[in-house]
Design a protein around this motif. Structure first.
Motif, PDB file in Angstrom:
ATOM      1  N   ASN A 153      -0.681   6.386  -4.523  1.00 24.49           N
ATOM      2  CA  ASN A 153      -0.631   7.212  -3.332  1.00 24.49           C
ATOM      3  C   ASN A 153      -1.846   7.425  -2.712  1.00 24.49           C
ATOM      4  OD1 ASN A 153       2.141   7.535  -3.224  1.00 24.49           O
ATOM      5  ND2 ASN A 153       2.261   9.309  -4.427  1.00 24.49           N
ATOM      6  N   LEU A 154      -2.915   6.706  -3.267  1.00 27.45           N
ATOM      7  CA  LEU A 154      -4.320   6.940  -2.775  1.00 27.45           C
ATOM      8  C   LEU A 154      -4.626   5.491  -2.286  1.00 27.45           C
ATOM      9  CD1 LEU A 154      -5.917   9.028  -5.609  1.00 27.45           C
ATOM     10  CD2 LEU A 154      -5.045   9.759  -3.608  1.00 27.45           C
ATOM     11  N   LEU A 155      -4.759   5.573  -0.882  1.00 25.80           N
ATOM     12  CA  LEU A 155      -5.007   4.033  -0.242  1.00 25.80           C
ATOM     13  C   LEU A 155      -6.493   4.173   0.237  1.00 25.80           C
ATOM     14  CD1 LEU A 155      -1.740   4.404   2.123  1.00 25.80           C
ATOM     15  CD2 LEU A 155      -1.943   3.811  -0.337  1.00 25.80           C
ATOM     16  N   LEU A 156      -7.046   2.832   0.094  1.00 29.99           N
ATOM     17  CA  LEU A 156      -8.252   2.592   0.597  1.00 29.99           C
ATOM     18  C   LEU A 156      -8.100   1.438   1.867  1.00 29.99           C
ATOM     19  CD1 LEU A 156      -8.283   2.907  -2.653  1.00 29.99           C
ATOM     20  CD2 LEU A 156     -10.609   2.809  -2.313  1.00 29.99           C
ATOM     21  N   ASP A 157      -8.599   1.760   2.798  1.00 30.65           N
ATOM     22  CA  ASP A 157      -8.373   0.598   3.784  1.00 30.65           C
ATOM     23  C   ASP A 157      -9.666  -0.336   3.725  1.00 30.65           C
ATOM     24  OD1 ASP A 157     -10.708   1.766   5.012  1.00 30.65           O
ATOM     25  OD2 ASP A 157      -9.560   2.714   6.499  1.00 30.65           O
ATOM     26  N   LYS A 158      -9.657  -1.368   4.733  1.00 32.10           N
ATOM     27  CA  LYS A 158     -10.639  -2.419   4.637  1.00 32.10           C
ATOM     28  C   LYS A 158     -12.314  -1.850   5.044  1.00 32.10           C
ATOM     29  CE  LYS A 158      -7.816  -6.308   5.633  1.00 32.10           C
ATOM     30  NZ  LYS A 158      -7.310  -7.307   6.825  1.00 32.10           N
ATOM     31  N   ALA A 159     -12.290  -0.662   5.699  1.00 33.58           N
ATOM     32  CA  ALA A 159     -13.439   0.057   5.812  1.00 33.58           C
ATOM     33  C   ALA A 159     -13.961   0.870   4.616  1.00 33.58           C
ATOM     34  CB  ALA A 159     -13.426   0.758   7.144  1.00 33.58           C
ATOM     35  N   GLY A 160     -13.064   0.886   3.566  1.00 34.35           N
ATOM     36  CA  GLY A 160     -13.694   1.690   2.483  1.00 34.35           C
ATOM     37  C   GLY A 160     -13.094   3.347   2.755  1.00 34.35           C
ATOM     38  N   GLN A 161     -12.404   3.553   3.626  1.00 37.18           N
ATOM     39  CA  GLN A 161     -12.048   4.968   3.901  1.00 37.18           C
ATOM     40  C   GLN A 161     -10.678   5.277   2.903  1.00 37.18           C
ATOM     41  OE1 GLN A 161     -13.249   7.366   5.858  1.00 37.18           O
ATOM     42  NE2 GLN A 161     -14.835   6.147   5.971  1.00 37.18           N
ATOM     43  N   VAL A 162     -10.721   6.582   2.189  1.00 32.88           N
ATOM     44  CA  VAL A 162      -9.564   6.894   1.488  1.00 32.88           C
ATOM     45  C   VAL A 162      -8.816   7.887   2.174  1.00 32.88           C
ATOM     46  CG1 VAL A 162      -9.210   8.168  -0.762  1.00 32.88           C
ATOM     47  CG2 VAL A 162     -11.114   6.933  -0.456  1.00 32.88           C
ATOM     48  N   LYS A 163      -7.325   7.348   1.827  1.00 34.05           N
ATOM     49  CA  LYS A 163      -6.516   8.171   2.749  1.00 34.05           C
ATOM     50  C   LYS A 163      -5.127   8.308   1.490  1.00 34.05           C
ATOM     51  CE  LYS A 163      -6.698   6.611   7.350  1.00 34.05           C
ATOM     52  NZ  LYS A 163      -6.892   8.010   8.054  1.00 34.05           N
ATOM     53  N   ILE A 164      -4.770   9.709   1.666  1.00 30.86           N
ATOM     54  CA  ILE A 164      -3.508  10.042   0.883  1.00 30.86           C
ATOM     55  C   ILE A 164      -2.213   9.771   1.320  1.00 30.86           C
ATOM     56  CG2 ILE A 164      -2.695  11.904  -0.608  1.00 30.86           C
ATOM     57  CD1 ILE A 164      -5.030  13.350  -0.781  1.00 30.86           C
ATOM     58  N   ALA A 165      -1.214   9.124   0.836  1.00 31.57           N
ATOM     59  CA  ALA A 165       0.026   8.950   1.479  1.00 31.57           C
ATOM     60  C   ALA A 165       1.022   9.890   0.656  1.00 31.57           C
ATOM     61  CB  ALA A 165       0.380   7.456   1.119  1.00 31.57           C
ATOM     62  N   LEU A 214      -5.135   2.478  -4.874  1.00 28.03           N
ATOM     63  CA  LEU A 214      -6.185   2.535  -5.931  1.00 28.03           C
ATOM     64  C   LEU A 214      -5.820   1.874  -7.120  1.00 28.03           C
ATOM     65  CD1 LEU A 214      -8.823   3.520  -6.993  1.00 28.03           C
ATOM     66  CD2 LEU A 214      -7.376   5.743  -7.524  1.00 28.03           C
ATOM     67  N   ARG A 215      -4.148   1.979  -7.346  1.00 25.05           N
ATOM     68  CA  ARG A 215      -3.925   1.259  -8.505  1.00 25.05           C
ATOM     69  C   ARG A 215      -4.076  -0.246  -8.491  1.00 25.05           C
ATOM     70  NH1 ARG A 215      -3.169   2.876 -12.748  1.00 25.05           N
ATOM     71  NH2 ARG A 215      -1.550   4.484 -12.279  1.00 25.05           N
ATOM     72  N   GLN A 216      -4.037  -0.826  -7.464  1.00 20.99           N
ATOM     73  CA  GLN A 216      -3.923  -2.294  -7.222  1.00 20.99           C
ATOM     74  C   GLN A 216      -5.610  -2.630  -7.498  1.00 20.99           C
ATOM     75  OE1 GLN A 216      -2.665  -2.650  -3.366  1.00 20.99           O
ATOM     76  NE2 GLN A 216      -0.463  -2.569  -3.897  1.00 20.99           N
ATOM     77  N   LEU A 217      -6.201  -1.695  -6.824  1.00 25.74           N
ATOM     78  CA  LEU A 217      -7.925  -1.862  -7.261  1.00 25.74           C
ATOM     79  C   LEU A 217      -8.018  -1.959  -8.666  1.00 25.74           C
ATOM     80  CD1 LEU A 217     -10.653  -2.182  -6.063  1.00 25.74           C
ATOM     81  CD2 LEU A 217     -10.711   0.153  -5.639  1.00 25.74           C
ATOM     82  N   ASN A 260       0.671  -1.432  -0.065  1.00 23.20           N
ATOM     83  CA  ASN A 260      -0.150  -0.014  -0.246  1.00 23.20           C
ATOM     84  C   ASN A 260       0.861   1.248  -0.046  1.00 23.20           C
ATOM     85  OD1 ASN A 260       1.061  -0.081   2.676  1.00 23.20           O
ATOM     86  ND2 ASN A 260      -0.903  -0.065   3.844  1.00 23.20           N
ATOM     87  N   LEU A 261       1.978   1.326   0.205  1.00 18.88           N
ATOM     88  CA  LEU A 261       2.883   2.472   0.330  1.00 18.88           C
ATOM     89  C   LEU A 261       3.803   2.525  -0.789  1.00 18.88           C
ATOM     90  CD1 LEU A 261       3.252   3.377   4.290  1.00 18.88           C
ATOM     91  CD2 LEU A 261       1.604   4.450   2.345  1.00 18.88           C
ATOM     92  N   THR A 262       4.012   1.539  -1.628  1.00 19.69           N
ATOM     93  CA  THR A 262       4.762   1.449  -2.841  1.00 19.69           C
ATOM     94  C   THR A 262       4.572   2.678  -3.664  1.00 19.69           C
ATOM     95  OG1 THR A 262       5.176  -0.797  -2.368  1.00 19.69           O
ATOM     96  CG2 THR A 262       5.982   0.026  -4.574  1.00 19.69           C
ATOM     97  N   ALA A 263       5.604   3.352  -4.073  1.00 18.93           N
ATOM     98  CA  ALA A 263       5.403   4.255  -5.200  1.00 18.93           C
ATOM     99  C   ALA A 263       6.694   4.320  -6.210  1.00 18.93           C
ATOM    100  CB  ALA A 263       5.513   5.722  -4.448  1.00 18.93           C
ATOM    101  N   ASP A 264       6.035   4.795  -7.369  1.00 20.99           N
ATOM    102  CA  ASP A 264       6.937   4.984  -8.675  1.00 20.99           C
ATOM    103  C   ASP A 264       7.393   6.346  -9.020  1.00 20.99           C
ATOM    104  OD1 ASP A 264       6.862   2.156  -8.706  1.00 20.99           O
ATOM    105  OD2 ASP A 264       4.915   2.132  -9.774  1.00 20.99           O
ATOM    106  N   SER A 265       7.236   7.142  -8.103  1.00 18.39           N
ATOM    107  CA  SER A 265       7.539   8.709  -8.107  1.00 18.39           C
ATOM    108  C   SER A 265       9.220   8.728  -8.658  1.00 18.39           C
ATOM    109  CB  SER A 265       7.355   9.493  -7.065  1.00 18.39           C
ATOM    110  OG  SER A 265       5.950   9.180  -6.596  1.00 18.39           O
ATOM    111  N   VAL A 266       9.445   9.709  -9.515  1.00 24.32           N
ATOM    112  CA  VAL A 266      10.849  10.040  -9.996  1.00 24.32           C
ATOM    113  C   VAL A 266      11.221  11.439  -9.827  1.00 24.32           C
ATOM    114  CG1 VAL A 266      10.829   8.026 -11.549  1.00 24.32           C
ATOM    115  CG2 VAL A 266      10.167  10.381 -12.239  1.00 24.32           C
TER     116      VAL A 266
END
Length: 664
Positions: free
Chosen positions: A192-204, A150-153, A35-41
């Motif tokens: 960088n947009l995370l969704l937890d098991k409760a469906g809440q969205v968080k920006i990492a 969100l990417r994985q989703l 969930n916190l992996t990023a490909d930013s450059v």
């Protein structure tokens, strides 16, 4: 590959059995741990891709943590899952840029930015618990989100439009909160947009891009982020990019959620790729405007636009088409087919029915008018009367619209919008004094009526009071930034800016107004003379060529008009109205495929053109060319039948011999 492994593949991370269609071949647990992996450059700099430190090595630097797993790495650093022993909670440990441990400027910037991030406390932002250096390693200790990004989703399935739109408002809330605290993310993207098991969205990774990119000295200036999601100004002048770059990136994410593709180059409208409400196009286009000044200026404005659309209560998903308003309902293909049947039957039955079909059916269809009895103004309620007035205005029946709006004002004298609508109708009838009076009354009743200010600016432009016009337009945009995307505003604002006299073309403004006045009163010969003078004064003025083309089109000089439209487009490839007029001219030439292509380009450049009666009339004729023949043939046939019957009756009566008088 053995038969057993093809049936029961293993997760490459933990060796657990996974399904054959598992995203990236990972089990659910390892998928969540990404969930916190990023490909930013850092554009222009090679990101270090050495092997991340082992769990044992990290544990020696952080004795207060029980390091559980390495979640992955990206351009921003390496992420580990750990347990904070003192509080017995699971956290995410991010190691930033190990190669910069000897850089004093980075150390100073890291401390400054990390302090700002640690102060952010919002339910939709991943919380930073702690930060610092441990034996030369810069680290952030953050909230661990048990879920997926969100990417994985998106890799597992396409989101429904309702799901995509539900994700946007909380992101906007988080962005607005951060922007209000002078923190810009700079790398909004699905990873960088995370969704937890409760469906809440968080920006990492909030602010980490800026932390790594630097903003204090010229030698630190680098473009930071992920190329496909970066705003144009992030590419061109990274240090000039502000919070509106985050809004652009969110627009890219929204487009990707809706269509499954990235909006690269001359991208298609979302509604052209999937069946969604066309009103979403305007939201996406505004967020993705290449000019920061024309985007949503605040994240909360984008949130309001999305929530306004979702509150309407209409289905906006791919299983339904956009709703059809009462005024446009009769233009569907099914209605066209039924009218064709009615017309055919009418011709075969009686002359009276033929007249009814010709005048109330076909002509109303392809001229964009809706015929029928209007509701009694004395007995209709406010909503019905308002709809009647707006329908009349849409079909350019401004006299009827004024009657309806006058009744509205009688029913509710304090209704600001009723006065504004009445002003719009008066403006289209060139009753500028009355229009200005109605706009002023609308503003008095509601000082926040941005559209009333916009209308007042249009009147001032027509009257040549350009300073007043610009002031009114500025106030309209201040009150409602979305007005900046409206063709009505753009047209009059451009006129107010380009028409005032200047040393190079001192008579341009006067000539332009004279030409437009001649055009409005249908004196096309005089209009052409004036527009020729405009083009002589400024050969590169795209609108002058378009105006001249419109005058030529009304004189049925189609080829000459097309030449002017082509020149207008050459001078300004974004002139949507030139494409629209070009489509009309091509329709007149019966080149329907080319006409439809021009209309499509006009709508891509300016979606609001789709609401113009001029566009609707010619678009319908281009898509249903047989209607042009019916528009001419059916009335002529009816008229011919009338003449034939009249002539036959006259001939019978003329040659009828009188009976002899018996008395003689």
């Amino acid at each position: 590959m053995t038969a057993s492994t093809s049936i029961h593949p293993e997760c490459p991370r933990c060796g657990a059995k996974v399904a054959t269609d598992a995203p990236e071949g990972l089990c659910i647990r390892c998928l969540a741990n990404l969930n916190l992996t990023a490909d930013s450059v850092l554009t222009g700099a090679e990101a270090s891709r050495s092997e991340p430190p082992s769990l044992e090595e990290i544990a020696t630097h952080f004795p207060q943590l029980e390091v559980l797993a390495c979640l992955g790495r990206g351009g921003m650093g390496v992420v580990y899952k750990a347990r904070q022993k003192s509080l017995d909670r699971v956290v995410a440990l991010k190691i930033l840029a190990p190669e910069r441990e000897q850089d004093p400027q980075f150390a100073e910037r890291f401390a400054r930015e990390a302090q700002a991030l640690a102060k952010l406390s919002h339910p939709h932002i991943v919380t930073v618990y702690d930060f610092g250096q441990a034996d030369g390693l810069f680290y952030l200790l953050m909230e661990y989100v048990d879920g997926v990004n969100l990417r994985q989703l998106l890799r597992t399935r396409r989101l429904e439009p309702k799901e995509a739109l539900a994700i946007v408002p909380p992101i906007c809330d988080a962005l607005q909160y951060a922007h209000d605290h002078a923190v810009v993310h700079r790398d909004i993207k699905p990873e960088n947009l995370l969704l937890d098991k409760a469906g809440q969205v968080k920006i990492a990774d909030f602010g980490i891009a800026k932390m790594l990119g630097g903003d204090s000295t010229p030698d630190e200036e680098q473009r930071v982020g992920t190329p496909h999601y970066m705003a144009p100004e992030q590419h061109a002048t990274p240090q000039a990019a502000d919070h509106r770059a985050d809004i652009y990136s969110l627009g890219v994410v929204l487009y990707e959620m809706l269509t499954g593709e990235l909006p690269a180059g001359q991208f298609e409208l979302p509604s052209r790729k999937v069946r969604i409400d066309v009103r979403l196009d305007e939201i996406v286009l505004r967020a993705l405007d290449s000019e920061p000044e024309l985007r949503f200026q605040q994240a909360e404005q984008m949130k309001t636009a999305v929530e306004t659309l979702t509150r309407v209560g209409q289905e906006i998903g791919p299983d339904t088409s956009p709703s059809v308003s009462r005024a446009n309902r009769s233009k569907s293909p099914e209605s066209l087919n039924s009218f064709t049947f009615i017309i055919s039957a009418s011709i075969a039955i009686t002359l009276a029915v033929l007249f009814l079909a010709a005048n109330l059916g076909i002509l109303s269809q392809f001229r964009g008018r809706v015929s029928g009895d209007s509701p009694n103004t004395r007995n209709s309620n406010f909503t019905e009367e308002a709809q009647r007035g707006l329908d009349a205005f849409e079909r350019a029946d401004y006299d009827q619209a004024i009657v309806a709006f006058d009744e509205l004002i009688r029913l509710d004298p304090n209704h600001s919008e009723a006065h504004r609508w009445r002003g719009d109708a008066s403006l289209n009838k060139f009753e500028f004094g009355k229009a200005l009076s109605e706009y002023d009354e609308a503003i008095r009743l509601d000082p926040k009526n941005g559209m009333a200010y916009c209308g007042r600016g249009a009147v001032s432009t027509v009257k040549g009071e350009f300073d007043k016009a610009i002031a009114s337009f500025d106030e309209a945009i201040r009150l409602d930034p979305q007005i900046a995307n409206m063709p009505f505003y753009k047209r009059y604002r451009a006129a107010a800016k380009s028409l005032p006299p200047n040393p190079e073309n001192p008579t341009f403004a006067e000539e332009a107004q004279r030409g437009l006045d001649a055009f409005e009163r249908a004196d096309y010969d005089q209009a052409i003379v004036v527009f020729d003078e405009l083009i002589r004064l400024d050969p590169n003025h795209s609108e002058a060529h378009r105006w001249r083309g419109d005058a030529l089109l009304n004189k049925h000089k189609i080829d000459n008009a097309l030449s002017e439209y082509d020149e207008a487009i050459r001078l300004d490839p974004n002139n949507g109205m030139a494409y629209c007029s070009r489509g009309a001219a091509l329709t007149e030439k019966w080149e329907f495929d080319k006409a439809i292509a021009s209309f499509d380009e006009a709508i891509r450049l300016d979606p609001q053109i789709a609401n113009m009666p001029f566009y609707k009339r010619y678009r319908a004729a281009a898509e249903f060319p047989w209607s042009l023949g019916l528009l001419v043939v059916v009335p002529l046939l009816a008229f011919g039948l009338c003449l034939f019957l009249a002539f036959a009756a006259w001939s019978i009566l003329r040659h009828r011999k009188p009976k002899p008088d018996k008395d003689l």
